[in-house]
Design a protein around this motif. Structure first.
Motif, PDB file in Angstrom:
ATOM      1  N   SER A 249       0.838  -1.203   0.000  1.00 13.99           N
ATOM      2  CA  SER A 249       0.000   0.000   0.000  1.00 13.99           C
ATOM      3  C   SER A 249       0.866   1.244   0.000  1.00 13.99           C
ATOM      4  N   GLU A 250       0.281   2.359  -0.424  1.00 16.51           N
ATOM      5  CA  GLU A 250       0.997   3.629  -0.384  1.00 16.51           C
ATOM      6  C   GLU A 250       1.253   4.049   1.048  1.00 16.51           C
ATOM      7  N   ALA A 251       0.354   3.670   1.961  1.00 16.74           N
ATOM      8  CA  ALA A 251       0.533   4.013   3.370  1.00 16.74           C
ATOM      9  C   ALA A 251       1.787   3.356   3.931  1.00 16.74           C
ATOM     10  N   GLU A 252       2.002   2.092   3.559  1.00 18.17           N
ATOM     11  CA  GLU A 252       3.201   1.397   4.038  1.00 18.17           C
ATOM     12  C   GLU A 252       4.455   2.026   3.437  1.00 18.17           C
ATOM     13  N   MET A 253       4.406   2.389   2.162  1.00 18.74           N
ATOM     14  CA  MET A 253       5.541   3.034   1.526  1.00 18.74           C
ATOM     15  C   MET A 253       5.846   4.381   2.189  1.00 18.74           C
ATOM     16  N   SER A 254       4.811   5.158   2.492  1.00 23.72           N
ATOM     17  CA  SER A 254       4.996   6.467   3.123  1.00 23.72           C
ATOM     18  C   SER A 254       5.600   6.318   4.518  1.00 23.72           C
ATOM     19  N   THR A 255       5.141   5.300   5.265  1.00 25.24           N
ATOM     20  CA  THR A 255       5.693   5.057   6.598  1.00 25.24           C
ATOM     21  C   THR A 255       7.160   4.662   6.501  1.00 25.24           C
ATOM     22  N   PHE A 256       7.500   3.851   5.507  1.00 22.98           N
ATOM     23  CA  PHE A 256       8.887   3.460   5.278  1.00 22.98           C
ATOM     24  C   PHE A 256       9.761   4.694   5.031  1.00 22.98           C
ATOM     25  N   LYS A 257       9.305   5.576   4.157  1.00 22.09           N
ATOM     26  CA  LYS A 257      10.070   6.793   3.862  1.00 22.09           C
ATOM     27  C   LYS A 257      10.202   7.667   5.101  1.00 22.09           C
ATOM     28  N   MET A 258       9.141   7.734   5.892  1.00 22.59           N
ATOM     29  CA  MET A 258       9.160   8.526   7.113  1.00 22.59           C
ATOM     30  C   MET A 258      10.209   7.982   8.090  1.00 22.59           C
ATOM     31  N   LEU A 259      10.264   6.660   8.199  1.00 19.98           N
ATOM     32  CA  LEU A 259      11.237   6.034   9.090  1.00 19.98           C
ATOM     33  C   LEU A 259      12.667   6.302   8.632  1.00 19.98           C
ATOM     34  N   LEU A 260      12.883   6.331   7.316  1.00 21.53           N
ATOM     35  CA  LEU A 260      14.233   6.607   6.807  1.00 21.53           C
ATOM     36  C   LEU A 260      14.694   8.017   7.160  1.00 21.53           C
ATOM     37  N   GLY A 261      13.744   8.898   7.450  1.00 22.06           N
ATOM     38  CA  GLY A 261      14.089  10.265   7.834  1.00 22.06           C
ATOM     39  C   GLY A 261      14.537  10.385   9.275  1.00 22.06           C
ATOM     40  N   VAL A 262      14.390   9.320  10.053  1.00 19.57           N
ATOM     41  CA  VAL A 262      14.821   9.322  11.450  1.00 19.57           C
ATOM     42  C   VAL A 262      16.304   8.987  11.511  1.00 19.57           C
ATOM     43  N   SER A 263      17.071   9.775  12.234  1.00 25.74           N
ATOM     44  CA  SER A 263      18.510   9.549  12.321  1.00 25.74           C
ATOM     45  C   SER A 263      18.805   8.166  12.897  1.00 25.74           C
ATOM     46  N   GLY A 264      19.665   7.432  12.215  1.00 26.29           N
ATOM     47  CA  GLY A 264      20.051   6.110  12.686  1.00 26.29           C
ATOM     48  C   GLY A 264      19.166   4.982  12.219  1.00 26.29           C
ATOM     49  N   VAL A 265      18.116   5.287  11.446  1.00 32.95           N
ATOM     50  CA  VAL A 265      17.210   4.250  10.952  1.00 32.95           C
ATOM     51  C   VAL A 265      17.424   4.078   9.450  1.00 32.95           C
ATOM     52  N   GLY A 266      17.866   2.890   9.056  1.00 32.33           N
ATOM     53  CA  GLY A 266      18.085   2.602   7.650  1.00 32.33           C
ATOM     54  C   GLY A 266      16.994   1.719   7.083  1.00 32.33           C
ATOM     55  N   PRO A 267      17.106   1.347   5.811  1.00 27.79           N
ATOM     56  CA  PRO A 267      16.081   0.512   5.168  1.00 27.79           C
ATOM     57  C   PRO A 267      15.824  -0.809   5.881  1.00 27.79           C
ATOM     58  N   LYS A 268      16.880  -1.462   6.364  1.00 30.56           N
ATOM     59  CA  LYS A 268      16.715  -2.751   7.030  1.00 30.56           C
ATOM     60  C   LYS A 268      15.886  -2.609   8.302  1.00 30.56           C
ATOM     61  N   ALA A 269      16.181  -1.578   9.090  1.00 33.05           N
ATOM     62  CA  ALA A 269      15.442  -1.348  10.332  1.00 33.05           C
ATOM     63  C   ALA A 269      13.997  -0.965  10.045  1.00 33.05           C
ATOM     64  N   ALA A 270      13.793  -0.145   9.008  1.00 35.02           N
ATOM     65  CA  ALA A 270      12.443   0.286   8.653  1.00 35.02           C
ATOM     66  C   ALA A 270      11.587  -0.895   8.215  1.00 35.02           C
ATOM     67  N   ILE A 271      12.161  -1.797   7.409  1.00 30.60           N
ATOM     68  CA  ILE A 271      11.438  -2.992   6.971  1.00 30.60           C
ATOM     69  C   ILE A 271      11.139  -3.893   8.163  1.00 30.60           C
ATOM     70  N   SER A 272      12.063  -3.962   9.097  1.00 31.65           N
ATOM     71  CA  SER A 272      11.860  -4.781  10.295  1.00 31.65           C
ATOM     72  C   SER A 272      10.656  -4.295  11.092  1.00 31.65           C
ATOM     73  N   ILE A 273      10.524  -2.984  11.231  1.00 28.16           N
ATOM     74  CA  ILE A 273       9.389  -2.405  11.953  1.00 28.16           C
ATOM     75  C   ILE A 273       8.092  -2.685  11.219  1.00 28.16           C
ATOM     76  N   LEU A 274       8.108  -2.534   9.895  1.00 29.42           N
ATOM     77  CA  LEU A 274       6.893  -2.750   9.102  1.00 29.42           C
ATOM     78  C   LEU A 274       6.562  -4.235   8.948  1.00 29.42           C
ATOM     79  N   SER A 275       7.487  -5.104   9.299  1.00 28.74           N
ATOM     80  CA  SER A 275       7.179  -6.534   9.334  1.00 28.74           C
ATOM     81  C   SER A 275       6.436  -6.882  10.615  1.00 28.74           C
ATOM     82  N   LEU A 276       6.655  -6.056  11.638  1.00 28.33           N
ATOM     83  CA  LEU A 276       5.991  -6.267  12.930  1.00 28.33           C
ATOM     84  C   LEU A 276       4.661  -5.534  13.024  1.00 28.33           C
ATOM     85  N   LEU A 277       4.615  -4.312  12.490  1.00 24.50           N
ATOM     86  CA  LEU A 277       3.448  -3.449  12.663  1.00 24.50           C
ATOM     87  C   LEU A 277       2.927  -2.929  11.327  1.00 24.50           C
TER      88      LEU A 277
END
Length: 206
Positions: free
Chosen positions: A66-94
């Protein structure tokens, strides 16, 4: 570069999907939530929204149901110290909705359950995203705090409690049917609004 890719699902694993578009197979890294949606799909043709990550060590294409999941992923990448792997890990849980709820209720414990996410990273995510998510999702931060702590000053009449609880759950992304079903299963006679919402969320997030 790509907004979405639509084609036949050629291969699927817990962490990746290959979509065949005109004879070309595009491999996309996916979250656990996207994997579950693809598993439940009855159609061979799928559509995933994409994000292209370009790094020094290579290029990786990410896919989202979904676009919502993609937007959340991009938002997470904007957090210092959070990379693609960590963002995907969060979206695998929630799901995006449950992630927004966790952030807006200062629920570091839930976010830190994601693989590779510690309490400090979870706290930083909440600090940097709470105001933005509360605004984007229309979550009342005062109500969210009350839900998180189990208390609050909101005291609607008994006849309005279930309606307000249902509305709050729908704002958080649950359907009317889901909200009605879980509320009907609760003994709400001696519960205030915040306790009802908190109890309902415990059932819905299992």
């Amino acid at each position: 570069m790509f907004h979405y890719i639509s084609g036949e699902l050629a291969q699927l694993s817990l962490s990746s999907a290959v979509i065949d578009v005109g004879g070309v197979g595009y491999m996309l890294t996916i979250s656990g939530n996207t994997y579950e949606k693809l598993c439940r799909s009855s159609s061979a043709k799928v559509k995933l929204y994409t994000y292209l990550a370009v790094r020094e060590d290579g290029i990786e294409l990410f896919g989202f149901e979904s676009e919502a999941e993609m937007s959340t992923f991009k938002m997470l990448l904007g957090v210092s110290g959070v990379g693609p792997k960590a963002a995907i890990s969060i979206l695998s849980l929630l799901t995006p909705e449950k992630f927004a709820l966790a952030v807006c209720t200062d629920d570091k414990k839930t976010i830190s359950k994601a693989s590779g996410i510690g309490p400090k990273t979870a706290a930083r995510i909440i600090l940097e995203l709470k105001d933005k998510l509360a605004k984007d999702t229309n979550i009342d931060t005062s109500l969210a705090s009350a839900v998180s702590s189990g208390g609050g000053s909101v005291a609607p009449t008994a006849s309005g409690k279930l309606t307000e609880a249902q509305d709050a759950l729908m704002v958080l992304g649950y359907s009317r049917a889901e909200a009605q079903k879980v509320l009907a299963s609760l003994d709400t006679q001696n519960m205030n609004l915040e306790d009802i919402i908190k109890a309902a969320l415990k059932h819905l997030m299992r």
